[in-house]
Design a protein around this motif. Structure first.
Motif, PDB file in Angstrom:
ATOM      1  N   GLU A  87       0.827  -1.217   0.000  1.00 39.47           N
ATOM      2  CA  GLU A  87       0.000   0.000   0.000  1.00 39.47           C
ATOM      3  C   GLU A  87       0.855   1.258   0.000  1.00 39.47           C
ATOM      4  N   ALA A  88       1.937   1.240   0.780  1.00 37.22           N
ATOM      5  CA  ALA A  88       2.812   2.406   0.826  1.00 37.22           C
ATOM      6  C   ALA A  88       3.502   2.635  -0.513  1.00 37.22           C
ATOM      7  N   HIS A  89       3.901   1.554  -1.195  1.00 34.41           N
ATOM      8  CA  HIS A  89       4.497   1.692  -2.519  1.00 34.41           C
ATOM      9  C   HIS A  89       3.492   2.245  -3.519  1.00 34.41           C
ATOM     10  N   ALA A  90       2.248   1.799  -3.409  1.00 33.04           N
ATOM     11  CA  ALA A  90       1.222   2.289  -4.333  1.00 33.04           C
ATOM     12  C   ALA A  90       0.918   3.762  -4.108  1.00 33.04           C
ATOM     13  N   ALA A  91       1.049   4.243  -2.867  1.00 31.95           N
ATOM     14  CA  ALA A  91       0.766   5.642  -2.555  1.00 31.95           C
ATOM     15  C   ALA A  91       1.822   6.579  -3.108  1.00 31.95           C
ATOM     16  N   ARG A  92       3.043   6.069  -3.333  1.00 33.41           N
ATOM     17  CA  ARG A  92       4.133   6.847  -3.925  1.00 33.41           C
ATOM     18  C   ARG A  92       4.413   8.135  -3.140  1.00 33.41           C
ATOM     19  N   GLN A  93       4.675   7.977  -1.867  1.00 38.56           N
ATOM     20  CA  GLN A  93       5.084   9.113  -1.039  1.00 38.56           C
ATOM     21  C   GLN A  93       6.570   9.378  -1.288  1.00 38.56           C
ATOM     22  N   GLN A  94       6.881  10.548  -1.853  1.00 41.21           N
ATOM     23  CA  GLN A  94       8.256  10.827  -2.244  1.00 41.21           C
ATOM     24  C   GLN A  94       9.199  10.905  -1.050  1.00 41.21           C
ATOM     25  N   PHE A  95       8.742  11.449   0.074  1.00 38.01           N
ATOM     26  CA  PHE A  95       9.632  11.607   1.220  1.00 38.01           C
ATOM     27  C   PHE A  95       9.941  10.267   1.892  1.00 38.01           C
ATOM     28  N   MET A  96       9.204   9.208   1.542  1.00 40.31           N
ATOM     29  CA  MET A  96       9.450   7.878   2.095  1.00 40.31           C
ATOM     30  C   MET A  96       9.987   6.905   1.043  1.00 40.31           C
ATOM     31  N   ALA A  97      10.271   7.405  -0.153  1.00 36.29           N
ATOM     32  CA  ALA A  97      10.599   6.518  -1.271  1.00 36.29           C
ATOM     33  C   ALA A  97      11.849   5.681  -0.998  1.00 36.29           C
ATOM     34  N   SER A  98      12.928   6.315  -0.557  1.00 35.43           N
ATOM     35  CA  SER A  98      14.176   5.574  -0.330  1.00 35.43           C
ATOM     36  C   SER A  98      14.029   4.569   0.807  1.00 35.43           C
ATOM     37  N   MET A  99      13.336   4.961   1.859  1.00 33.82           N
ATOM     38  CA  MET A  99      13.123   4.065   2.984  1.00 33.82           C
ATOM     39  C   MET A  99      12.281   2.864   2.563  1.00 33.82           C
ATOM     40  N   LEU A 100      11.235   3.094   1.786  1.00 34.54           N
ATOM     41  CA  LEU A 100      10.368   2.005   1.345  1.00 34.54           C
ATOM     42  C   LEU A 100      11.106   1.034   0.435  1.00 34.54           C
ATOM     43  N   THR A 101      11.992   1.554  -0.385  1.00 27.22           N
ATOM     44  CA  THR A 101      12.766   0.683  -1.269  1.00 27.22           C
ATOM     45  C   THR A 101      13.647  -0.263  -0.464  1.00 27.22           C
ATOM     46  N   ASP A 102      14.326   0.273   0.542  1.00 27.41           N
ATOM     47  CA  ASP A 102      15.169  -0.578   1.387  1.00 27.41           C
ATOM     48  C   ASP A 102      14.346  -1.595   2.165  1.00 27.41           C
TER      49      ASP A 102
END
Length: 351
Positions: A87-102
């Motif tokens: 769900e977080a990946h689908a929301a595409r929050q830019q400020f969390m992008a690097s953290m979500l990728t890891d």
């Protein structure tokens, strides 16, 4: 300063709880308002981050439990984490992008292939069974992949039950008495087995099949699973024995590791800024004090005081410097309490 993610979660929760206090203080302090007061956009980001980490925090608490079984909760909790990441990946929050990728990379490495054995533990929870496993897989994967994973769980469960059934059959056959008190057949019932094989209209169902065919309990029902299987041992003796062995497997080693951890005893809320060398020195002094107290209770003299602690390199260096001070050495050997007071005054407080 880098901190653990669970500390970040609790700090964000505290900040959001006192959001109105920030606004109240900003009205009375212009410097705070211009330099430190978060903007509306920053508050929204804090709330989003806090909501995202909440699932991970709750799952961590569940996995770290020590007073209840956790293996049956593994599948449900990992599904919650997996769903939250998607769900977080689908929301595409830019400020969390690097953290979500890891986080997604680490999840795919360690958790994406759901443990089949622990998935079987979820099936043995009467609230879940195979229906819950099917529901979760259908939410995460395409139809073919979901059916493949479900079939793998069912096959593993059946094979495991067959092992227990075979073991139970061997145990029961070995315990049967050798004497035969029945009346002789004298050839009267030679065709009995043939008659029974032709009169059977359906295949005999195992205990596992009967358990799975029963309707599941409520998903959020409060239930002690081990107590449930204890009460069901008369109806499903072999399946209950398997369930008890599977459900007692802990899903995490946190509970056993915490039993040997001293971190919470040293790094308390009031001493959260101690440097590593200082913390190690405190642990050594605490060990000295404990040994000295035990020695006093056993009537040992002060001259026989020993230091049984295994020192690391940093703790050895700081204690070597402390031992060079004759006054401190005298205090440590004379009274550990006075040594602790001196240490806090001269090393921690730098007086």
């Amino acid at each position: 300063m880098p901190v653990r993610w669970n500390s970040t979660y609790t700090m964000l929760g505290t900040a959001l709880y006192f959001k109105s206090v920030f606004a109240w203080f900003a009205e009375r302090d212009s410097i705070f308002k211009s330099h430190f007061l978060p903007t509306a956009d920053e508050w929204d980001k804090l709330a989003t981050m806090h909501s995202f980490l909440e699932t991970f925090y709750d799952v961590t608490l569940v996995f770290s439990g020590t007073k209840y079984h956790t293996s049956n909760l593994y599948f449900k909790c990992v599904f919650m984490v997996h769903t939250r990441l998607l769900e977080a990946h689908a929301a595409r929050q830019q400020f969390m992008a690097s953290m979500l990728t890891d986080m997604k990379t680490k999840f795919d490495k360690y958790w994406a292939d759901y443990s089949v054995f622990l998935s079987c533990a979820a099936v043995l929870d009467p609230r879940y069974k195979l229906g819950f496993i099917r529901y979760c897989y259908n939410k995460l994967y395409q139809r073919d992949e979901a059916q493949r994973r479900l079939a793998e769980v069912r096959a593993t469960l059946v094979n495991l039950f067959d092992e227990y059934r075979g073991f139970s059959a061997n145990m029961s056959s070995s315990s049967v008495a050798t004497c035969d008190s029945d009346v002789g057949n004298s050839g009267f019932f030679n065709d009995y087995e043939q008659f029974m094989s032709t009169s059977r209209t359906h295949e005999e169902r195992s205990q596992l099949d009967m358990y799975l065919d029963e309707p599941a309990r409520g998903l959020n029902e409060k239930l002690d699973v081990l107590e449930y299987w204890s009460k069901s041992s008369m109806r499903y003796p072999e399946l209950a024995a398997m369930a008890r062995d599977v459900l007692v497997v802990p899903v995490s080693s946190v509970a056993s590791e915490s039993a040997f951890s001293m971190s919470r005893k040293v790094i308390t809320v009031n001493r959260a800024s101690l440097k590593p060398k200082t913390a190690e020195a405190i642990m050594c002094l605490q060990d000295w004090y404990h040994i000295k107290w035990v020695g006093k209770r056993k009537g040992k003299s002060k001259g026989n005081l020993q230091m049984p602690i295994v020192m690391t390199t940093s703790s050895h260096q700081i204690l070597k410097m402390m031992a060079a001070d004759l006054l401190l050495k005298k205090m440590v050997l004379a009274a550990a309490v006075d040594a602790t007071k001196w240490f806090f005054l001269h090393v921690v407080c730098d007086l």
